[in-house]
Design a protein around this motif. Sequence first.
Motif, short mmCIF file in Angstrom:
data_model
loop_
_atom_site.label_atom_id
_atom_site.label_comp_id
_atom_site.label_asym_id
_atom_site.label_seq_id
_atom_site.Cartn_x
_atom_site.Cartn_y
_atom_site.Cartn_z
N ILE A 57 0.82 -1.22 0.00
CA ILE A 57 0.00 0.00 0.00
C ILE A 57 0.85 1.26 0.00
N LEU A 58 1.84 1.34 0.91
CA LEU A 58 2.65 2.56 1.03
C LEU A 58 3.87 2.58 0.09
N GLY A 59 4.27 1.44 -0.44
CA GLY A 59 5.42 1.40 -1.35
C GLY A 59 6.75 1.59 -0.66
N ILE A 60 6.87 1.04 0.57
CA ILE A 60 8.12 1.13 1.33
C ILE A 60 8.60 -0.29 1.60
N GLU A 61 9.72 -0.69 0.97
CA GLU A 61 10.30 -2.00 1.22
C GLU A 61 11.42 -1.85 2.22
N LEU A 62 11.11 -2.04 3.49
CA LEU A 62 12.07 -1.94 4.58
C LEU A 62 11.91 -3.20 5.44
N PRO A 63 12.57 -4.31 5.05
CA PRO A 63 12.36 -5.58 5.74
C PRO A 63 12.81 -5.54 7.20
N PRO A 64 12.04 -6.19 8.10
CA PRO A 64 12.40 -6.22 9.52
C PRO A 64 13.76 -6.87 9.81
N SER A 65 14.27 -7.67 8.88
CA SER A 65 15.57 -8.30 9.10
C SER A 65 16.74 -7.35 8.83
N THR A 66 16.47 -6.18 8.30
CA THR A 66 17.52 -5.20 8.02
C THR A 66 18.05 -4.60 9.32
N ARG A 67 19.38 -4.53 9.45
CA ARG A 67 19.99 -3.92 10.64
C ARG A 67 20.03 -2.41 10.45
N ILE A 68 19.29 -1.71 11.29
CA ILE A 68 19.17 -0.25 11.18
C ILE A 68 19.35 0.36 12.56
N GLY A 69 20.23 1.36 12.64
CA GLY A 69 20.46 2.06 13.89
C GLY A 69 19.30 2.97 14.26
N ALA A 70 19.36 3.49 15.46
CA ALA A 70 18.30 4.37 15.98
C ALA A 70 18.28 5.69 15.22
N THR A 86 21.42 -5.05 3.68
CA THR A 86 21.98 -3.72 3.86
C THR A 86 22.11 -3.42 5.35
N VAL A 87 23.14 -2.68 5.72
CA VAL A 87 23.33 -2.25 7.11
C VAL A 87 23.26 -0.72 7.12
N ILE A 88 22.41 -0.18 7.99
CA ILE A 88 22.20 1.26 8.06
C ILE A 88 22.51 1.73 9.48
N GLY A 89 23.32 2.76 9.59
CA GLY A 89 23.72 3.29 10.89
C GLY A 89 22.68 4.18 11.53
#
Length: 170
Positions: A57-70, A86-89
């Motif tokens: 619906i929103l067009g945002i592919e941000l999988p929960p398994s992705t390591r993302i900082g605060a 992908t790893v995001i700080g």
Amino acid sequence: MNETLRADRAANRGYVKSRFVLRWFRSCQRWRDDAGLLARCAYLVTAAGYKLVTEWILGIELPPSTRIGAGLRLRHGIGIVVNPATVIGRGVMLRHGVTLGNRRTADDCPVIEDDVELGVGAVVIGAVTIGKGARIGPHAVVTRDVPPGAVVYSPRPEVREHAAVRGGRS
């Protein structure tokens, strides 16, 4: 986890949709990381709803398994595609149309260090590192490492005039 949620909330002040997506994202991560049958069931239900709403619906592919900082900042959120490897700080900004993905194998994905900003439509592909505090301009395509604090501009458009248009005659 509460610190991460607070940082996400503060980073997205005034962006209700971004707060909604990130709250749900962090909830999926929490259930995914917990052990036990109840946590697994909660993850499946939470992640299924998250995937349906955010991707379809929103067009945002941000999988929960992705390591993302605060403190991830989502601006507009439409068309964001992030490979799970992908790893995001911390304190990274993703604007609409950003793609962070693999190049040759399923896990040769970017590492985005802290405080990086990615412009509208930016594409970062492959096993590259975007250094702390770097700025990636709108529609830039990055396929190699970017040093900390650097600025990557999008390609300069090349405009060629047709001879008939320039002179007004054929």
